[in-house]
Design an enzyme around this catalytic site. Sequence first.
Site, PDB file in Angstrom:
ATOM      1  N   HIS A  49      -2.525  -0.997  -4.922  1.00  0.00           N
ATOM      2  CA  HIS A  49      -3.976  -0.870  -5.089  1.00  0.00           C
ATOM      3  C   HIS A  49      -4.380   0.594  -5.038  1.00  0.00           C
ATOM      4  CE1 HIS A  49      -4.542   0.152  -0.858  1.00  0.00           C
ATOM      5  NE2 HIS A  49      -3.730  -0.847  -0.556  1.00  0.00           N
ATOM      6  N   SER A  86       0.820  -1.208   0.000  1.00  0.00           N
ATOM      7  CA  SER A  86       0.000   0.000   0.000  1.00  0.00           C
ATOM      8  C   SER A  86       0.863   1.271   0.000  1.00  0.00           C
ATOM      9  CB  SER A  86      -0.946  -0.046   1.214  1.00  0.00           C
ATOM     10  OG  SER A  86      -1.932   0.954   1.116  1.00  0.00           O
TER      11      SER A  86
END
Length: 240
Positions: A142, A119
């Site tokens: 993501h 992340s």
Amino acid sequence: MKVTGEQPDPNTDKKANPVMEAIQQLGQTTVPTAESNIFCLSIIGQVEGHLVLPPQNKTTKYEHLIPQLVAAEQNQKIEGLLIVLNTVGGDVEAGLAIAEMISSLTKPTVTLVLGGGHSIGVPIAVSGNKSFIAESATMTIHPIRLNGLVIGVPQTFEYLDKMQERVVRFVTSHSNVTEEKFKELMFKTGELTRDIGTTVIGADAVKHGLIDAIGGLGAALQELNRLIEEKKQSKEAVLS
């Protein structure tokens, strides 16, 4: 029997026995004390930013890291920084702030992903002069997500879009991955359960240009020492 009002100090034995304290705190009897020219900064667990996370969470608080980075930059005895990551991500703005500070340091910096750099850990992982990833480590790429209440107005989604562009711009400008490839990994469907994104393992992260090389602690320190020596030689060349 003599009675006094003084209570025994429960910490007396700990203070008198540094070996026991070292075992309890660090799990070892001796701690290396040699002064080093390399400052090691670890980013472990979840990056904590504007919100305080529950006490059972393993966190790295960005307000703790910032003064450490400032001190390392100002300390003349420190010639290079090793950033070790094993993080699941966390606060986006806090993660970007840490990444920006690392990338703006004048001293050589090497990042090493052990376990995971997921992340918002991705921008931090690419923020150094050279990046390494362990062969078994993974990185999850993501889109930006929000926890809690989301106000369903165009301004909210515009803000999210701009913040996501900040992440994309930082990663692509500090690594060899192209914007097209990074967005392809970010928005890929079917990789994550009930979500979109991609999890890449060490070799794939290098293949995509996200990380410079596969390696562990030895390789990272060797490269950092090389960068330090290179900077010394260039400084000597300028002075001469």
